[in-house]
Design a protein around this motif. Structure first.
Motif, PDB file in Angstrom:
ATOM      1  N   LYS A 193      -0.681   9.210   5.295  1.00 57.10           N
ATOM      2  CA  LYS A 193       0.170   8.129   4.414  1.00 57.10           C
ATOM      3  C   LYS A 193      -0.306   8.563   2.479  1.00 57.10           C
ATOM      4  CE  LYS A 193      -2.807   5.050   7.434  1.00 57.10           C
ATOM      5  NZ  LYS A 193      -4.187   4.206   7.712  1.00 57.10           N
ATOM      6  N   THR A 194      -0.476   9.360   2.259  1.00 51.63           N
ATOM      7  CA  THR A 194      -0.723  10.464   1.317  1.00 51.63           C
ATOM      8  C   THR A 194      -0.264  11.743   1.407  1.00 51.63           C
ATOM      9  OG1 THR A 194      -3.424  10.624   1.247  1.00 51.63           O
ATOM     10  CG2 THR A 194      -2.213   9.117   0.305  1.00 51.63           C
ATOM     11  N   ASP A 245      10.671   1.505   0.988  1.00 51.79           N
ATOM     12  CA  ASP A 245       9.562   1.749  -0.073  1.00 51.79           C
ATOM     13  C   ASP A 245       9.562   3.071   0.663  1.00 51.79           C
ATOM     14  OD1 ASP A 245       8.882   0.887   3.056  1.00 51.79           O
ATOM     15  OD2 ASP A 245       7.120  -0.168   2.599  1.00 51.79           O
ATOM     16  N   LEU A 279       7.949   3.947   3.663  1.00 53.98           N
ATOM     17  CA  LEU A 279       7.296   3.701   4.974  1.00 53.98           C
ATOM     18  C   LEU A 279       7.536   4.037   5.756  1.00 53.98           C
ATOM     19  CD1 LEU A 279       4.460   2.305   2.731  1.00 53.98           C
ATOM     20  CD2 LEU A 279       4.618   4.242   3.360  1.00 53.98           C
ATOM     21  N   GLU A 335       6.739   1.697   9.469  1.00 54.46           N
ATOM     22  CA  GLU A 335       5.710   1.168  10.349  1.00 54.46           C
ATOM     23  C   GLU A 335       5.806   1.248  12.143  1.00 54.46           C
ATOM     24  OE1 GLU A 335       6.582  -1.000   6.657  1.00 54.46           O
ATOM     25  OE2 GLU A 335       7.859  -0.400   8.545  1.00 54.46           O
ATOM     26  N   GLN A 359       0.515   1.828   8.670  1.00 58.17           N
ATOM     27  CA  GLN A 359       2.228   2.232   7.439  1.00 58.17           C
ATOM     28  C   GLN A 359       1.533   3.940   7.265  1.00 58.17           C
ATOM     29  OE1 GLN A 359       1.266  -1.029   5.669  1.00 58.17           O
ATOM     30  NE2 GLN A 359       3.815  -1.295   5.912  1.00 58.17           N
ATOM     31  N   ALA A 360       3.414   4.600   7.578  1.00 63.25           N
ATOM     32  CA  ALA A 360       2.807   6.168   6.679  1.00 63.25           C
ATOM     33  C   ALA A 360       3.995   7.144   6.092  1.00 63.25           C
ATOM     34  CB  ALA A 360       2.284   7.657   8.182  1.00 63.25           C
ATOM     35  N   LYS A 361       4.315   7.384   5.357  1.00 63.71           N
ATOM     36  CA  LYS A 361       4.735   7.843   4.625  1.00 63.71           C
ATOM     37  C   LYS A 361       6.214   9.444   6.201  1.00 63.71           C
ATOM     38  CE  LYS A 361       3.333   8.478   0.403  1.00 63.71           C
ATOM     39  NZ  LYS A 361       4.004   7.596   0.068  1.00 63.71           N
ATOM     40  N   HIS A 396      10.243  10.924   6.067  1.00 65.42           N
ATOM     41  CA  HIS A 396      11.490  10.378   5.024  1.00 65.42           C
ATOM     42  C   HIS A 396      12.431  11.803   4.855  1.00 65.42           C
ATOM     43  CE1 HIS A 396      12.806   8.301   1.695  1.00 65.42           C
ATOM     44  NE2 HIS A 396      12.683   7.100   2.265  1.00 65.42           N
TER      45      HIS A 396
END
Length: 485
Positions: free
Chosen positions: A300-301, A352, A354, A356, A381-383, A423
Motif C-alpha cells: 500500500k505504501t 491513481d 492503485l 482494486e 487497494q494497493a500499488k 504498476h
C-alpha cells in the motif's frame, strides 16, 4: 456521398504524403491547417462474426484506404512505426500538415477486449513521441474496455450513418489517462512435468503476450521459469477464469455456434452452470479456495509489503483497474464515506496508481452486481499485489487477463511460485460523456463528492519496461485472430 458528409469527413482525412512516404502532397482535399481530428483505424475483420469485415469496408469507403488497416493483414506495431517515422521526418523539414497531424492524431480500434489491449500494448511499447489517445469499437463478447469509456457494450451498426455517428463521438471525446499493470510469474524449473501456460486447446491465449521470458531478458533468473505480461482492465484467478477457459475452448471447437454477441453470452451463462460456479461449495473442494492455495501480500505504501487476509470462502479473486468486469459490472462499486474513513478505501479511479482487489465466493455472490449498489467482497487497494502459492497446494489453477484465460500448471515440489502485479505506467484513452471511468484529477467527477453505496458486503514500475506487445511479441502464423475478440 452528400456534400455535407464529405465536408464532415475532411476533419478525419490524413494527407497522402503523411500516410505514404515520398508520395505527392495532397490535392487540396485537406484544409490548409490540416484535419481537425486525423484518425488511424485498426479493425479485426474476424471479430463479431461478419461485423468486423463489414465495418472494415465502411471505414475504407468513408476514409482514405491507407488510413484504415485490417489487423489480419498488418500488425499495428508495423503500421505505427512506419507512419510515425514518416511524421518525424516531415516534422524536421517543417511540414505544417505533418506537425498538426502528429499533435491531433487519434486511433480507433474495432474488435474485442483482446484486440483493443493489443493496440494499447503496442502504443505503450513503442513510446511514441506524441502518444495518441485511443477509442474502442465494441466488437467482442464482454466489451469491458469500450463500456468503461462510454463507447457501449453492444456490437455497433456497420452502415455509413453508424460510422459517421461514431466518428463524431471520436471528435468530441475527451482524453483520459489510464494505468497499465505488469504481471510477473516466477517458479523454480520443475523436476518433473511442464509449467508452461496452457491456453484453450493449446493456442496462445492473449495478445498481452503473457509468455516465458528469454534467457537474455533482465527478469530472467537462472534455475527459474519466469513469465511476464500486462493488462489494462483486470487480472483474475480462480473459478471465474475456469468458466472463461471452458468458454474459449468450446468456441474453438465449435466456432459456428458463436456468431453473435447474444448467443455468446447465453453460452457463457450455461457454462457457468455446468462448471459448478453456482454450486461451488458442492462441486469444488475447499482446497481450491484462494486462501488455501497460498498467501496474498499487498504493498500500500512504497517498499512495505503486508499480508492480506482472504476469507476462506473466496473462490475467485479479481484485481481490477477499470470499473467494468464480466460485461460491464463494477465489482468494487463506490465505497461510502464510512468505508473510506474506516478502511481507507477510495473510489476506483483509473489513473491513481492503485489496483482494486475484490473476492467472490460463487456465481450467486456475483449476482449482487446486478443491484445498483452491489459489489463483491472488497479486499484491498494497493500499488502492488503478490500471490505466493503453498508447496503442493494444487497442481494447477486458472488465470485470466482482460478476458483471455489460461490454465496454469503449478509445480508440486516448489514452495516459491509467485505471481506479482505492479504498476507499469499510463496510456491515453478517449472517453465519451457517458464514460464509467473516472480520473483522480478531474474535479467534475462525481467521485469528488459524497459517494453513495451500501449493501454492506464488506462487513460479512521502471524495471518493467515492456509488455512485449510490439516488436518483441509476434503472433504465431497458425493463430486465428478471430479468437482474440
Amino acid at each position: 456521398m452528400a456534400s455535407r458528409d464529405s465536408d464532415f469527413l475532411k476533419n478525419f482525412w490524413i494527407p497522402n504524403h503523411v500516410l505514404v512516404p515520398d508520395s505527392e502532397v495532397d490535392d487540396g482535399q485537406i484544409d490548409g491547417d490540416g484535419p481537425k481530428c486525423p484518425v488511424l483505424v485498426f479493425v479485426n475483420s474476424k471479430s463479431g462474426g461478419q461485423l468486423g469485415g463489414e465495418l472494415l469496408k465502411t471505414y475504407r469507403a468513408l476514409l482514405k484506404e491507407k488510413q484504415v488497416f485490417d489487423l489480419g493483414e498488418e500488425t499495428p506495431d508495423k503500421v505505427l512505426s512506419r507512419i510515425y517515422a514518416n511524421l518525424e521526418n516531415l516534422k524536421v523539414r517543417g511540414d505544417p500538415l505533418a506537425i498538426s497531424t502528429l499533435e491531433r492524431l487519434r486511433l480507433i480500434v474495432a474488435g474485442g477486449d483482446g484486440t483493443a489491449g493489443w493496440l494499447l500494448g503496442v502504443v505503450c511499447d513503442l513510446k511514441l513521441s506524441h502518444s495518441p489517445p485511443i477509442a474502442t469499437v465494441p466488437l467482442g463478447t464482454g466489451n469491458n474496455l469500450p463500456f468503461a469509456f462510454g463507447w457501449g457494450k453492444k456490437n455497433p451498426g456497420t452502415d455509413e450513418q453508424s460510422v459517421l455517428s461514431f466518428l463524431e463521438q471520436v471528435m468530441k471525446a475527451k482524453e483520459m489517462k489510464i494505468d497499465n499493470w505488469h504481471l510477473l510469474m516466477r517458479m523454480k524449473t520443475p523436476k518433473h512435468g511442464a509449467c508452461e501456460p496452457i491456453a484453450p486447446l493449446d493456442l496462445p491465449h492473449s495478445l498481452h503476450a503473457f509468455h516465458r521470458v528469454s534467457e537474455t531478458d533482465e527478469l530472467n533468473i537462472k534455475g527459474c521459469h519466469t513469465f511476464r505480461g500486462g493488462f489494462w482492465n483486470y487480472f483474475s484467478m480462480g473459478m471465474d477464469a475456469q468458466v472463461s477457459y471452458a468458454f474459449h475452448s468450446e468456441r474453438k471447437l465449435h466456432p459456428e455456434k458463436f456468431k453473435n454477441q447474444l448467443v455468446n453470452q447465453s453460452t457463457y451463462a450455461k457454462l457457468g452452470c455446468t462448471q459448478g460456479w453456482f454450486l461451488a461449495s458442492l462441486f469444488h473442494p475447499p482446497s481450491r479456495n484462494i486462501a488455501h492455495m497460498g498467501k496474498v501480500k499487498v504493498m500500500k505504501t512504497h517498499g512495505h509489503w503486508e499480508d492480506l487476509e482472504i476469507p476462506s470462502s473466496i473462490r475467485s479473486i479479481v484485481c481490477l483497474n477499470l470499473p467494468s468486469f464480466s460485461g460491464g459490472f463494477n465489482p468494487w462499486g463506490t465505497p461510502n464515506r464510512r468505508k473510506q474513513r474506516d478502511r481507507e478505501f477510495t473510489p476506483p479511479y483509473v489513473d491513481d496508481g492503485l489496483i482494486e482487489v475484490v473476492g467472490f465466493r460463487d456465481a450467486w455472490h456475483g449476482l449482487v452486481l446486478l443491484h445498483p449498489n452491489g459489489h463483491g467482497t472488497r479486499l484491498a487497494q494497493a500499488k502492488r499485489i503478490r500471490f505466493e502459492f503453498h508447496k503442493g497446494a494444487a497442481d494447477h489453477t486458472y488465470m485470466r487477463i482482460d478476458g483471455e484465460p489460461w490454465k496454469q500448471p503449478l509445480p508440486v515440489d516448489d514452495d516459491t511460485v509467485l505471481v506479482e502485479i505492479s504498476h507499469h505506467g499510463q496510456v491515453n484513452m478517449l472517453a465519451t460523456h457517458e464514460s464509467k471511468s473516472k480520473s483522480v484529477n478531474d474535479p467534475s467527477s462525481p467521485y469528488h463528492h459524497d459517494a453513495e453505496d451500501d449493501d454492506d458486503e464488506d462487513s460479512l514500475a521502471d524495471e518493467f519496461r515492456k509488455f512485449g506487445a510490439a516488436e518483441s511479441f509476434k503472433i504465431p502464423d497458425e493463430v486465428d485472430i478471430a479468437h482474440l475478440s
